[in-house]
Design a protein around this motif. Structure first.
Motif: not given
Length: 531
Positions: A159-174
């Motif tokens: 039930x949470x939403x990631x911050x923009x930086x957390x999204x960037x971290x999650x996508x750092x391998x793409x």
């Protein structure tokens, strides 16, 4: 079951359990998807686990109460190009093709044809990519979508939403070479605004429960006139027995390095012993006065545990590699591999870590500093393997720093990595550990630089003495990542940075020298420094 007896590879894919046999043990998940299953949504880019075009999600059963699970499943992104197909046995494989069915289907009536056609809805992840123009040529898009889907499911569960930086971290391998990353990050935020699509994990969990096993999985397939075997034990005892009886077999953990041996060097691995199904090797826990990290614990789990106890390690954790690599790779494998530019050994050496080795029923420990002998040579005996790593908790309470220098900030191999640990008594250096990777044929501590600091006032003068001594400790190499002169100068500068961050007065806070502003939250979630 005799070693020559083979069982098919069985895993959950596209709503059912599939059985695969006859393929070589080193056939990649990517090649099977595209050439055998004809699921061509997953793309081949670099074929070395770097670009993320082949990102898929692997699901495994998780014990009840395990944090970070989705409906009883542990979901993690991995690079399909370097994962061998037999490692999927007993697991679930999700690709971009799976998402189209998760949006449901509408039936529309075609008056001209007088029949009904199912209309597939896009998943919110896909729809957000369309809405935000996050795709251009589209080649990298399936990988981005799967990384975002994993993020979506984890945050929908909590039930949470990631911050923009957390999204960037999650996508750092793409990696994307068309759109840039702004519209893709926009899509990552937008997907939570769209009507939610529930993920019914019950059929997956039921299928995986039916695939549970206690015995060692044996698979074999021909290579020319011989059979190559893939053994996957489920207990530490079985692994030790297998390793002792097959000392020439190739040990396989996350395949983040070994996969490149096959794809890029075309090496013949022969028989394989896979350690990824041994739960005992994945333990990360405090044992007495030490943090114990099983050799099979993922890089993500190991670095998370270290960073929880030493927050200054957050940056090297997130920059070690991409999430798919950290999910698959292991810290034990990174240490055992012994690359001179591996990022784990310098930090572990600075923390006085010990390495635990096992052969049959015998175990032994030695300081990690004594493990490496020469370039890609170590103290492992035939039939022996790395069982775990032990880090003194007291070492994690020192002033610890880790610095990674690479051409690309995210997801890049280091030109230089340094692990430092410092204890001051007033203004005097009481303890100091300076370990470097990328400065020699092996990772090692800078004995002369440490001696120049020990017992001395922690001043600029002491730093200069350590910098001069460092030139005697190493004769750095030159290669495609950096010259010898650059490596030495940067290593000397990092000692200066250590002093700037730890001096008694006017010390620089971590946020002043980091891309991120780091705050304790959950598992040390990285907050956006720009907001």
């Amino acid at each position: 079951m005799t070693p020559t007896t083979t069982s098919p590879i069985r895993f959950f894919h596209q709503g059912r359990t599939v059985e695969v046999g006859g393929v070589h043990p080193t056939r990649s998940v990517l090649d099977w998807l595209r050439e055998d299953a004809h699921c061509t949504g997953t793309k081949e880019g670099c074929n070395e686990g770097d670009c993320g075009a082949c990102t898929v999600v692997i699901g495994e059963l998780a014990p009840e109460g395990t944090p970070g699970t989705v409906g009883g499943l542990k979901l993690e992104t991995v690079n399909a190009c370097i994962q061998f197909l037999p490692t999927l046995h007993g697991k679930a494989l999700f690709t971009v093709e799976d998402l189209k069915t998760r949006g449901g289907a509408d039936c529309t009536h075609d008056a001209a044809r007088h029949d009904k056609h199912p209309v597939q809805r896009l998943h919110p992840v896909q729809q957000a990519m369309v809405d935000c123009h996050g795709s251009q040529c589209g080649f990298c898009t399936p990988g981005f979508v799967m990384s975002l889907w994993s993020t979506y499911e984890h945050h929908q569960t909590t039930g949470t939403r990631p911050s923009r930086q957390q999204l960037a971290d999650d996508l750092s391998g793409n990696l994307c070479r068309c759109t840039g990353y702004r519209p893709i990050l926009d899509a990552g935020q937008r997907m939570f605004d769209l009507p939610a699509v529930p993920f019914d994990t019950r059929p997956v969990v039921q299928a995986l429960e039916g695939l549970r096993r206690d015995a060692t999985f044996h698979y074999a397939a021909p290579r020319g006139e011989r059979l190559d075997h893939f053994h996957a034990p489920t207990t530490l005892e079985a692994l030790a027995a297998l390793r002792e009886s097959k000392p020439a077999a190739r040990l396989l953990a996350g395949s983040t390095d070994v996969g490149l041996w096959v794809n890029k060097q075309f090496r013949d691995l022969g028989d394989i012993v896979y350690v990824g199904d041994v739960a005992e090797l994945k333990v990360v826990e405090e044992r007495g006065d030490a943090l114990y990290i099983g050799a099979g614990a993922s890089l993500e789990a190991a670095w998370s545990a270290l960073a929880q106890r030493a927050p200054s390690l957050v940056e090297v954790w997130l920059r070690f590699a991409s999430p798919p690599i950290r999910h698959a790779g292991t810290m034990g494998g990174n240490v055992a591999n012994g690359s001179p530019i591996g990022d784990s050994p310098p930090v572990l050496m600075a923390l006085d870590a010990q390495i635990e080795l096992r052969r049959g029923e015998r175990t032994r420990r030695l300081p990690l500093t004594d493990f490496y002998l020469d370039y890609m040579k170590n103290r492992l005996e035939p039939g022996e393997f790395v069982q775990g790593l032990s880090v003194p908790l007291a070492a994690l309470r020192r002033q610890v720093r880790a610095y990674k220098i690479s051409k690309r900030f995210d997801c890049d191999i280091s030109a230089l990595c340094a692990g430092f640990a410092l204890t001051l008594d007033g203004d005097t250096v009481k303890e100091v550990r300076l370990a470097f990777g990328g400065m020699a044929g092996i990772v090692k501590r800078a004995a002369g630089a440490e001696a120049a600091l020990l017992g001395q006032p922690w001043t600029q003068q002491a730093v200069k003495a350590a910098q001069q001594a460092l030139a005697q400790d190493f004769q750095p190499l030159s290669d495609m990542r950096a010259s010898a002169a650059y490596r030495l100068q940067v290593a000397q500068n990092l000692i200066q940075r250590l002093w700037l961050e730890t001096r008694a007065t006017d010390a620089l806070p971590l946020a002043a020298t980091s891309v991120w502003s780091v705050m304790p939250h959950d598992v040390l979630a990285v907050q956006e420094s720009a907001q």
